[in-house]
Motif scaffolding. Structure first.
Motif, PDB file in Angstrom:
ATOM      1  N   LYS A  72       1.429 -10.644 -14.464  1.00  0.00           N
ATOM      2  CA  LYS A  72       1.695 -10.568 -12.701  1.00  0.00           C
ATOM      3  C   LYS A  72       2.483 -11.527 -12.236  1.00  0.00           C
ATOM      4  O   LYS A  72       3.462 -11.336 -11.486  1.00  0.00           O
ATOM      5  CB  LYS A  72       0.294 -10.197 -12.198  1.00  0.00           C
ATOM      6  N   LEU A  75      -2.949 -16.366  -1.510  1.00  0.00           N
ATOM      7  CA  LEU A  75      -2.316 -15.161  -1.372  1.00  0.00           C
ATOM      8  C   LEU A  75      -2.485 -14.634   0.399  1.00  0.00           C
ATOM      9  O   LEU A  75      -1.534 -14.046   0.638  1.00  0.00           O
ATOM     10  CB  LEU A  75      -3.390 -14.101  -2.180  1.00  0.00           C
ATOM     11  N   GLY A 112      -6.043 -18.969  -5.434  1.00  0.00           N
ATOM     12  CA  GLY A 112      -6.330 -17.547  -5.557  1.00  0.00           C
ATOM     13  C   GLY A 112      -6.138 -16.991  -4.284  1.00  0.00           C
ATOM     14  O   GLY A 112      -5.225 -16.677  -3.797  1.00  0.00           O
ATOM     15  N   GLN A 151       0.161  -4.187  -6.063  1.00  0.00           N
ATOM     16  CA  GLN A 151       1.050  -3.297  -6.657  1.00  0.00           C
ATOM     17  C   GLN A 151       1.911  -2.664  -5.755  1.00  0.00           C
ATOM     18  O   GLN A 151       3.195  -2.571  -6.030  1.00  0.00           O
ATOM     19  CB  GLN A 151       0.341  -2.008  -6.966  1.00  0.00           C
ATOM     20  N   SER A 158      -0.876 -17.677  -6.317  1.00  0.00           N
ATOM     21  CA  SER A 158      -2.203 -16.850  -6.089  1.00  0.00           C
ATOM     22  C   SER A 158      -2.519 -16.090  -7.460  1.00  0.00           C
ATOM     23  O   SER A 158      -3.768 -15.843  -7.423  1.00  0.00           O
ATOM     24  CB  SER A 158      -2.083 -16.179  -4.935  1.00  0.00           C
ATOM     25  N   ILE A 199      -2.388  -4.377  -2.491  1.00  0.00           N
ATOM     26  CA  ILE A 199      -1.158  -4.759  -1.933  1.00  0.00           C
ATOM     27  C   ILE A 199      -0.228  -5.571  -3.189  1.00  0.00           C
ATOM     28  O   ILE A 199       1.023  -5.668  -2.874  1.00  0.00           O
ATOM     29  CB  ILE A 199      -1.371  -6.282  -1.076  1.00  0.00           C
ATOM     30  N   VAL A 223      -3.320 -14.950 -11.015  1.00  0.00           N
ATOM     31  CA  VAL A 223      -4.008 -15.559 -12.133  1.00  0.00           C
ATOM     32  C   VAL A 223      -3.541 -14.947 -13.409  1.00  0.00           C
ATOM     33  O   VAL A 223      -3.697 -15.351 -14.603  1.00  0.00           O
ATOM     34  CB  VAL A 223      -5.246 -15.996 -12.251  1.00  0.00           C
ATOM     35  N   LYS A 224      -3.064 -13.754 -13.230  1.00  0.00           N
ATOM     36  CA  LYS A 224      -2.778 -12.669 -14.464  1.00  0.00           C
ATOM     37  C   LYS A 224      -1.103 -13.225 -14.767  1.00  0.00           C
ATOM     38  O   LYS A 224      -0.408 -13.182 -14.131  1.00  0.00           O
ATOM     39  CB  LYS A 224      -2.762 -11.311 -14.247  1.00  0.00           C
TER      40      LYS A 224
END
Lengths: 352, 303
Positions: free
Chosen positions: B257, B197, B193, B107, B251, B105, B253-254
């Protein structure tokens, strides 16, 4: 009496070894990690450790090999009914493609169990060498499709092992043995919420490790009409591992087997106990299994446990060995029954 | 009555065999008992069992049972975040919204927004340019520019919601269940997280159906459009969309992103502000006929 007393003490000691140990998340009632070599071992499961194998198989408990007179070479290929769904895991595990593995599990959300392997062994009297170039074990399930919780054990192993058994001093009733195994293991094993992985808060990776197991074993028999004996094997005892991130514990396997006078003593049965700390329902630690040997060329194997039963047949024609077995087992995740899975295994091999 | 002699003889032999092994059986009993005590394992905490029970009930389609179990848990402990999450998932499941199909989802969201921008620039904008060339007055040009920005935002939102194309149109009961699922999760400030999301995705699924009902005017299904209502709905929609994107950002953590989602949210807000600003600057009648625009995009409107 003294000997039995020693036996009890040893058993208690061994049970204390793993009383406080940790296990990574696993499927408590699904036997995906049994070290079987063919249909007979697949059906018996861990009862294999307390039963002497037929001539078409290799003894799971190496102590039984004491005094054997054998010179045989075997090749075996075992494939189950889910092989087409799971064969893709082999490349994905070796290439560490975690996302592909998760996608494959999501494509098969219902409880799924698979065991496939190719193996060979050579036994010369009391010792044997075995080579397993491929062993694939899968147990997976997805619960709550609205907020998916994925439980997975997917592993691909290569193994080389050596095992043997000898008598203790001059006591022909008391046998000891050991199995030394080197395993190259690629596994994807965890329980996680899918959305935690998507968000990045959980990372689940393929773990690759090399493990050396040393598994001591013993059996003690006494003269009786029923040829009873007790056996004890300590499995999964790690001497060395290259990656300590996946916990595991040594498991005592204890069995009491008999060969009744009737049925021409062709029937061997065993009540078996596996001391697994993660199996919280004590009844699930017990199994009953048996082998009925029509002759050196044909045998039946069967097993019964709390939520599991299986039946198999292995036969030989000239140098060809064939086997067929079916096992039904209940998935139990953290105390909840998830579903029943039936696996059918087909064995084809050569023996010389 | 004749007995089966062979059968009873076998049974007797069986018993005799067992009797001779009695003392060994006693020893084994000691061993097994010791092992059971030594290796009794940890009994499962009852609370964890309830979570697993509820999850399993949802797997089996027994949503009401799962709702009952987790509602009781929440009543006993309103701070239980796990129970809250499972309860929300039970309502979402009852509404027919399942997340097991949305593994990629993250991407998809970024790709859809980017794709919408590109498509707009290369296709829809050209249509508007052509219409504006034929505009007879500056007032008409302003009107067309305002509607261009509204169409653009609606197109982007529809592209985003297209991710949920497999979610069927919700019945009023399903809509209520989905709203209930979102409202259960909204009150918890400490989710991280996957839980956040999930909340964002449920809100996006709700948005899909709200576009048909709550934001009907924005769909341009009617040939006559009330500009005040349109502006108000745009404002409300912007708040809903910003809430969804905020959950997606929280949500993640990167860092890369998160940055991508920040940029996407900024772009969406810019488009909304542009559309609302353009509408507010119009000095035309409050209700106007947009049929000529609808026809240009191959659609139909109701008179």
């Amino acid at each position: 009496m003294k000997l039995q007393f020693i036996f009890v003490i040893v058993a208690i000691f061994i049970s204390a070894v793993n009383a406080n140990a940790q296990l990574s998340p696993t499927f408590k009632n699904v036997n995906y990690d049994d070290q079987y070599m063919g249909v007979e071992g697949f059906i018996l499961g861990r009862t294999c450790y307390s039963l002497r194998a037929t001539r078409l198989n290799l003894n799971c408990n190496p102590a039984f090999m004491a005094g054997e007179v054998e010179n045989k070479l075997n090749f075996n290929l075992n494939l189950d009914n889910n092989v087409t769904e799971v064969s893709g895991y082999i490349n994905e595990l070796q290439d560490h493609e975690s996302e592909s593995i998760i996608n494959r599990i999501l494509d098969n959300p219902k409880p799924l169990v698979a065991y496939d392997l190719a193996t060979s062994w050579w036994q010369y009297d009391w010792w044997a060498v075995a080579v397993t170039p491929a062993r694939l074990a899968v147990a997976s399930a997805v619960t709550n499709p609205a907020y998916p919780i994925v439980s997975s054990h997917v592993s691909f192993q290569r193994e080389v092992s050596m095992r043997g058994g000898v008598f203790v001093a001059e006591d022909l009733n008391f046998k000891i043995g050991a199995n030394l195994r080197y395993v190259q293991n690629n596994q994807f094993r965890d329980e996680f919420a899918l959305l935690d992985v998507i968000s990045g808060t959980r990372k689940i990776n393929v773990v690759e490790n090399n493990i050396v197991y040393f598994e001591p074993a013993m059996t003690y028999s006494w003269h009786s009409a029923w040829e009873s004996h007790v056996s004890l094997v300590l499995t999964h005892l790690r001497l060395y591992e290259s990656d300590r991130s996946v916990p595991d514990v040594a498991r005592p396997e204890i069995g009491y087997s008999t060969s009744p006078e009737y049925l021409n003593k062709k029937l061997r049965t065993s009540i078996h106990y596996t001391a697994r700390p993660d199996v919280t329902r004590i009844g699930d630690r017990f199994r009953f299994g048996g082998i009925y040997e029509f002759s050196d060329l044909l045998s039946f194997s069967f097993s019964l446990a709390g939520d599991e039963y299986g039946l198999g047949v292995t036969g030989r024609y000239d140098s060809v060995v064939l086997g067929l077995g079916t096992k039904s087992e209940l998935f139990n995740l953290n105390g909840s029954d998830v579903g029943r899975v039936t696996t059918t295994l087909f064995q084809a091999g050569l023996t010389f | 009555m004749r007995s089966n002699i062979r059968g009873s003889g076998t049974a007797i032999a069986h018993l005799q065999g067992m009797m001779t092994s009695r003392r060994y059986t006693r020893i084994l009993a000691i061993v097994f008992t010791a092992l059971s005590i030594g290796c009794s394992g940890e009994l499962q905490a009852p609370i964890e069992s309830e979570y697993d029970q509820a999850n399993q009930q949802i797997s089996e389609g027994n949503f009401n049972t799962a709702i009952a179990i987790m509602s009781q848990r929440l009543e006993d402990d309103p701070s239980d975040r796990v129970a809250r999450l499972i309860l929300a998932s039970a309502f979402a499941a009852r509404a027919g919204v399942f997340m097991n199909q949305y593994y990629d989802i993250g991407q998809q969201i970024a790709a859809k927004i980017k794709g919408a921008e590109v498509y707009w620039a290369t296709h829809s904008k050209l249509i508007f340019n052509r219409i504006e060339e034929n505009a007879k007055s500056s007032e008409q040009k302003s009107l067309l520019a305002a509607f261009e920005s509204v169409y653009k935002i609606i197109y982007q939102i529809n592209e985003l919601i297209g991710i949920f194309s497999i979610i069927p149109t919700l019945s009023p009961a399903d809509h209520r269940d989905l709203q209930q699922a979102v409202s259960i999760l909204i009150v918890e400030p400490n989710y991280m997280g996957g839980a956040i999301l999930y909340r964002g995705l449920l809100r996006l699924a709700l948005l899909k159906n709200d576009l048909r009902t709550k934001y009907e005017m924005l769909g341009m299904a009617n040939c006559e459009v009330n500009l005040s209502v349109l502006a108000n709905q745009l404002y409300s929609l912007q708040k809903d969309v910003t809430g969804v994107m905020s959950d997606f950002i929280s949500s993640s953590v990167k860092e890369n992103k998160q940055s991508a989602l920040f940029r996407t949210t900024a772009q969406i807000n810019k488009n909304f502000d542009s559309a609302r600003g353009a509408l507010n600057s119009l000095s035309v009648a409050n209700t106007i006929d947009v049929s000529i625009l609808t026809v240009q995009f191959g659609g139909k409107c109701k008179k």
